[in-house]
Design a protein around this motif. Structure first.
Motif, PDB file in Angstrom:
ATOM      1  N   SER A  51      37.183  28.899  33.730  1.00  0.00           N
ATOM      2  CA  SER A  51      36.952  29.918  33.173  1.00  0.00           C
ATOM      3  C   SER A  51      36.581  31.127  33.766  1.00  0.00           C
ATOM      4  O   SER A  51      36.835  32.416  33.671  1.00  0.00           O
ATOM      5  CB  SER A  51      36.638  29.908  31.545  1.00  0.00           C
ATOM      6  N   GLU A  52      35.269  30.869  34.494  1.00  0.00           N
ATOM      7  CA  GLU A  52      34.608  31.822  35.233  1.00  0.00           C
ATOM      8  C   GLU A  52      35.398  32.312  36.489  1.00  0.00           C
ATOM      9  O   GLU A  52      35.320  33.521  36.611  1.00  0.00           O
ATOM     10  CB  GLU A  52      33.389  31.349  35.704  1.00  0.00           C
ATOM     11  N   ARG A  72      38.926  32.160  36.793  1.00  0.00           N
ATOM     12  CA  ARG A  72      39.789  33.073  36.229  1.00  0.00           C
ATOM     13  C   ARG A  72      39.269  34.485  35.777  1.00  0.00           C
ATOM     14  O   ARG A  72      39.960  35.464  35.777  1.00  0.00           O
ATOM     15  CB  ARG A  72      40.467  32.371  35.123  1.00  0.00           C
ATOM     16  N   GLU A  73      38.280  34.373  35.204  1.00  0.00           N
ATOM     17  CA  GLU A  73      37.776  35.846  34.663  1.00  0.00           C
ATOM     18  C   GLU A  73      37.304  36.588  35.783  1.00  0.00           C
ATOM     19  O   GLU A  73      37.588  37.858  35.784  1.00  0.00           O
ATOM     20  CB  GLU A  73      36.338  35.604  33.930  1.00  0.00           C
ATOM     21  N   TRP A  74      36.881  36.161  36.986  1.00  0.00           N
ATOM     22  CA  TRP A  74      36.826  37.029  38.184  1.00  0.00           C
ATOM     23  C   TRP A  74      37.921  37.706  38.653  1.00  0.00           C
ATOM     24  O   TRP A  74      38.118  38.530  39.053  1.00  0.00           O
ATOM     25  CB  TRP A  74      36.026  36.123  39.171  1.00  0.00           C
ATOM     26  N   TRP A 124      40.683  38.163  36.898  1.00  0.00           N
ATOM     27  CA  TRP A 124      41.289  39.073  36.151  1.00  0.00           C
ATOM     28  C   TRP A 124      40.650  40.536  36.210  1.00  0.00           C
ATOM     29  O   TRP A 124      41.068  41.520  36.068  1.00  0.00           O
ATOM     30  CB  TRP A 124      41.202  38.524  34.606  1.00  0.00           C
ATOM     31  N   GLU A 125      39.174  40.315  36.572  1.00  0.00           N
ATOM     32  CA  GLU A 125      38.466  41.493  36.367  1.00  0.00           C
ATOM     33  C   GLU A 125      38.282  42.218  37.640  1.00  0.00           C
ATOM     34  O   GLU A 125      38.101  43.371  37.750  1.00  0.00           O
ATOM     35  CB  GLU A 125      36.960  41.186  35.710  1.00  0.00           C
ATOM     36  N   HIS A 126      38.072  41.420  38.886  1.00  0.00           N
ATOM     37  CA  HIS A 126      37.600  42.041  39.976  1.00  0.00           C
ATOM     38  C   HIS A 126      38.770  41.781  41.243  1.00  0.00           C
ATOM     39  O   HIS A 126      38.585  42.476  42.200  1.00  0.00           O
ATOM     40  CB  HIS A 126      36.198  41.210  40.481  1.00  0.00           C
ATOM     41  N   LEU A 183      45.848  33.078  40.064  1.00  0.00           N
ATOM     42  CA  LEU A 183      45.122  32.575  39.081  1.00  0.00           C
ATOM     43  C   LEU A 183      45.485  31.132  38.801  1.00  0.00           C
ATOM     44  O   LEU A 183      44.716  30.383  38.211  1.00  0.00           O
ATOM     45  CB  LEU A 183      45.935  33.326  38.130  1.00  0.00           C
ATOM     46  N   ASP A 241      42.588  28.115  38.196  1.00  0.00           N
ATOM     47  CA  ASP A 241      42.833  27.521  36.978  1.00  0.00           C
ATOM     48  C   ASP A 241      42.335  25.983  36.970  1.00  0.00           C
ATOM     49  O   ASP A 241      42.047  25.270  36.246  1.00  0.00           O
ATOM     50  CB  ASP A 241      44.091  27.415  36.518  1.00  0.00           C
ATOM     51  N   CYS A 256      33.685  26.829  43.165  1.00  0.00           N
ATOM     52  CA  CYS A 256      35.184  27.641  43.208  1.00  0.00           C
ATOM     53  C   CYS A 256      36.096  27.175  44.125  1.00  0.00           C
ATOM     54  O   CYS A 256      36.560  27.912  44.775  1.00  0.00           O
ATOM     55  CB  CYS A 256      34.994  29.136  43.193  1.00  0.00           C
TER      56      CYS A 256
END
Length: 296
Positions: free
Chosen positions: A3-4, A6-8, A10-12, A24, A28, A35
């Motif tokens: 989740s961390e 994927r969030e990176w 999406w955001e960065h 992505l 996943d 990572c």
């Protein structure tokens, strides 16, 4: 920890299109704060609905951008390729260290990024790649604990080794399966005869009123006329044919439009021996002589 990761993304992440979907999909499967993930080209092609060649090009772009690393000394389940998201790993490590260590983390890469914990990766099925024994030099030294990453993927072999995924494939779910022949650059290229009216174009004919204006039969006639005129044209992308087809239909006249050569009260065909200019002139003169009902 996926989740961390994927969030990176999406955001960065600065990736776009298929490259973003590939990143992505790899994120996943991230198992811990290192990572590190694994995936095969065939699985990435299925998950992103892209061709194998398009996935390769996306991985090359991600590696060039520094958002992805391919770890050649490691192998995943079923001999799949192992990847690492270095920027995402650095962000996760900095978050874990806390605000008091933020200034120290910015001076260099955290240990979690520079050295991999192979023992932790074994629980996810990731292990050092076995080096075959050489008859001349003997067995190569064992792979170090930290692993070795590279910036560029290994040169690709000629041909497609993944039989369960086609060499070319639809990259967009909205693209019809009939328009799916791809060039080396990844764009759909086909002739006018091969191109088929997709659902979006058919919806356009209804929304713009061309279906009501021409009718089903008139629309089919316009389509046949367009294909006859475009038969000798060089292949184009499906989007280019769709735009050309719409422009043609927008200019097409309804089948009930009077024949330009029609002379009221006479044969509808052009008089024998007349040129086109003469036939046009005769039609205009006949229209001027036609009674309008307003004569005194």
């Amino acid at each position: 920890m996926s989740s961390e990761a994927r969030e990176w993304v999406w955001e960065h992440s600065s990736s776009r299109g298929t490259a973003r979907l590939v990143l992505l999909s790899i994120a996943d499967r991230v198992a811990d704060d290192q990572c590190v993930s694994w995936a095969s080209l065939s699985s990435l092609a299925k998950r992103t609905h892209a061709s194998v060649s398009t996935v390769r090009e996306a991985i090359d772009r991600l590696v060039d951008a520094g958002e992805l690393e391919q770890l050649d000394d490691l192998t995943g389940p079923q001999r799949s390729t192992v990847y690492r998201l270095p920027l995402a790993a650095k962000a996760v490590a900095e978050t874990a260290e806390g605000d008091e260590n933020a200034s120290h983390a910015s001076k260099g890469e955290p240990e979690a990024v520079s050295a991999l914990r192979i023992s932790a990766l074994r629980r996810c099925g990731i292990r050092p790649r076995e080096v075959p024994e050489s008859p001349v030099r003997g067995r190569k030294p064992a792979v170090p604990e930290s692993g070795r990453s590279r910036r560029k993927p290994a040169p690709r072999r000629t041909g497609n080794r993944h039989s369960d995924v086609p060499a070319t494939g639809t990259q967009n779910r909205s693209e019809p399966d009939l328009n799916r022949r791809y060039s080396s650059s990844g764009a759909a290229v086909l002739s006018a005869a091969e191109w088929q009216v997709d659902p979006a174009t058919h919806t356009w004919t209804r929304q713009q009123g061309h279906l009501d204006r021409l009718g089903e039969e008139g629309l089919r006639a316009a389509d046949a006329k367009w294909r006859a005129h475009r038969a000798a044209h060089t292949p184009r992308a499906a989007e280019a044919w769709a735009a050309d087809w719409r422009s043609w239909v927008a200019r097409e006249h309804a089948p009930s439009r009077p024949n330009l050569y029609t002379v009221p009260g006479k044969n509808t065909t052009a008089p024998g021996g007349m040129t086109r200019t003469q036939a046009h002139t005769a039609a205009l003169l006949a229209a001027l002589d036609e009674p309008t009902g307003t004569e005194g």
